[in-house]
Design a protein around this motif. Structure first.
Motif, PDB file in Angstrom:
ATOM      1  N   ALA A 121       0.815  -1.215   0.000  1.00 51.85           N
ATOM      2  CA  ALA A 121       0.000   0.000   0.000  1.00 51.85           C
ATOM      3  C   ALA A 121       0.849   1.265   0.000  1.00 51.85           C
ATOM      4  O   ALA A 121       0.499   2.266  -0.641  1.00 51.85           O
ATOM      5  CB  ALA A 121      -0.933   0.002   1.207  1.00 51.85           C
ATOM      6  N   SER A 122       1.967   1.249   0.720  1.00 52.27           N
ATOM      7  CA  SER A 122       2.797   2.446   0.859  1.00 52.27           C
ATOM      8  C   SER A 122       3.750   2.647  -0.300  1.00 52.27           C
ATOM      9  O   SER A 122       4.301   3.749  -0.468  1.00 52.27           O
ATOM     10  CB  SER A 122       3.606   2.364   2.158  1.00 52.27           C
ATOM     11  N   PHE A 123       3.948   1.626  -1.080  1.00 50.87           N
ATOM     12  CA  PHE A 123       4.933   1.667  -2.160  1.00 50.87           C
ATOM     13  C   PHE A 123       4.543   2.628  -3.280  1.00 50.87           C
ATOM     14  O   PHE A 123       5.372   3.375  -3.804  1.00 50.87           O
ATOM     15  CB  PHE A 123       5.113   0.241  -2.706  1.00 50.87           C
ATOM     16  N   TRP A 124       3.249   2.652  -3.642  1.00 49.99           N
ATOM     17  CA  TRP A 124       2.827   3.376  -4.836  1.00 49.99           C
ATOM     18  C   TRP A 124       2.954   4.891  -4.731  1.00 49.99           C
ATOM     19  O   TRP A 124       3.446   5.523  -5.684  1.00 49.99           O
ATOM     20  CB  TRP A 124       1.397   2.964  -5.207  1.00 49.99           C
ATOM     21  N   PRO A 125       2.547   5.535  -3.645  1.00 48.53           N
ATOM     22  CA  PRO A 125       2.760   6.993  -3.588  1.00 48.53           C
ATOM     23  C   PRO A 125       4.224   7.397  -3.679  1.00 48.53           C
ATOM     24  O   PRO A 125       4.559   8.396  -4.328  1.00 48.53           O
ATOM     25  CB  PRO A 125       2.163   7.385  -2.224  1.00 48.53           C
TER      26      PRO A 125
END
Length: 285
Positions: A157-161
């Motif tokens: 979840a945190s990877f994309w931003p």
């Protein structure tokens, strides 16, 4: 030079240019860190809730803030809540660190190479919209119930931003700056590390700031759904046992963690990206 002018310049207490601003800066930083207006508003809101829950909303499911505070102190002394905080923070920091490293490295590589971006574009656009919560059952089957699943979901979840902020930051570097660096004899690798990455630092910091909040949401969500320990599991246990004061105490701790993390990320951003005037001025207000 007149006597008045000489007296004004040579007086021991006379301010040199910028001296007053330097003296005011620590005061402004202190006020920014403390946020007195926000603190006063929060205290007023708590007092209002105390009054409403004592007179208007008298329900066992809506305890008074004073009761939540007492439950929080009791649970911290008992150690059960502290154990949950340790488990949650461990998974949170581990997942966010992995996501930050992977997002910055891959985002910078994709931003610097059109070939790499076009190669992975279909895969990226397929995976990016997938809800992290929808992947929890698959992650449980693959990794089992435990910290590994929690960390994996935080990373996803945190990877994309971070990835996309880094990508767009590298792509948005002024071509004139790149050409100027090449004229001065810098090769492609030197241009990448000395020009493109520093120029994209503000975007990278913004991605990490966004992901720090997403990571906290995911760690609590996964712990609630998998009941594998941590603050999420603690909140569910208190809810099932109808210990509402303890449940709200756990929720309050999650909010405090989120606030502390936001302050820490903002402070680190101001120190690392010290050349950005907007960040420095924003921190000094």
């Amino acid at each position: 030079m007149s006597a008045t002018t000489a007296e004004r310049v040579d007086a021991p207490g006379a301010d040199r240019p910028g001296a007053a601003a330097r003296r005011r800066r620590p005061t402004r930083r202190w006020r920014s860190a403390v946020n007195l207006r926000g603190l006063v508003f929060a205290i007023g809101l708590v007092l209002l809730l105390e009054l409403l829950t004592a007179t208007v909303v008298t329900s066992v499911y809506v305890p008074r803030p004073s009761e939540i505070g007492g439950a929080l102190i009791s649970e911290l002394q008992r150690g059960d809540l502290m154990s949950g905080i340790g488990i949650t923070l461990g998974a949170y920091l581990q997942g966010l660190a992995i996501a930050a490293v992977a997002g910055v490295v891959l985002g910078a590589g994709l931003g610097a190479s059109d070939l790499a971006y076009n190669t992975f574009r279909i895969l990226i656009e397929f995976l990016r919209p997938l809800p992290s919560v929808a992947l929890i059952p698959f992650s449980i089957l693959l990794l089992g119930v435990g910290t590994t699943t929690t960390v994996a979901m935080i990373v996803f979840a945190s990877f994309w931003p971070i990835l996309f902020n880094t990508y767009y930051g590298v792509r948005a570097v002024n071509p004139v700056a790149i050409e100027s660096a090449r004229i001065f004899g810098l090769n492609r690798r030197q241009v990448f590390f000395r020009v493109q990455i520093p120029s994209a630092a503000v975007n990278i910091a913004a991605g990490i700031r966004i992901s720090s909040a997403i990571a906290l949401i995911l760690v609590i969500t996964v712990e609630i759904l998998t009941r594998s320990g941590g603050l999420g599991y603690y909140i569910v246990r208190m809810q099932v046992a109808i210990r509402t004061e303890d449940m709200y105490a756990g929720i309050f701790v999650v909010g405090v963690i989120g606030y502390v993390v936001a302050l820490a990320v903002a402070g680190l951003e101001r120190r690392v990206i010290f050349w950005n005037s907007d960040i420095r001025e924003g921190g000094d207000r």
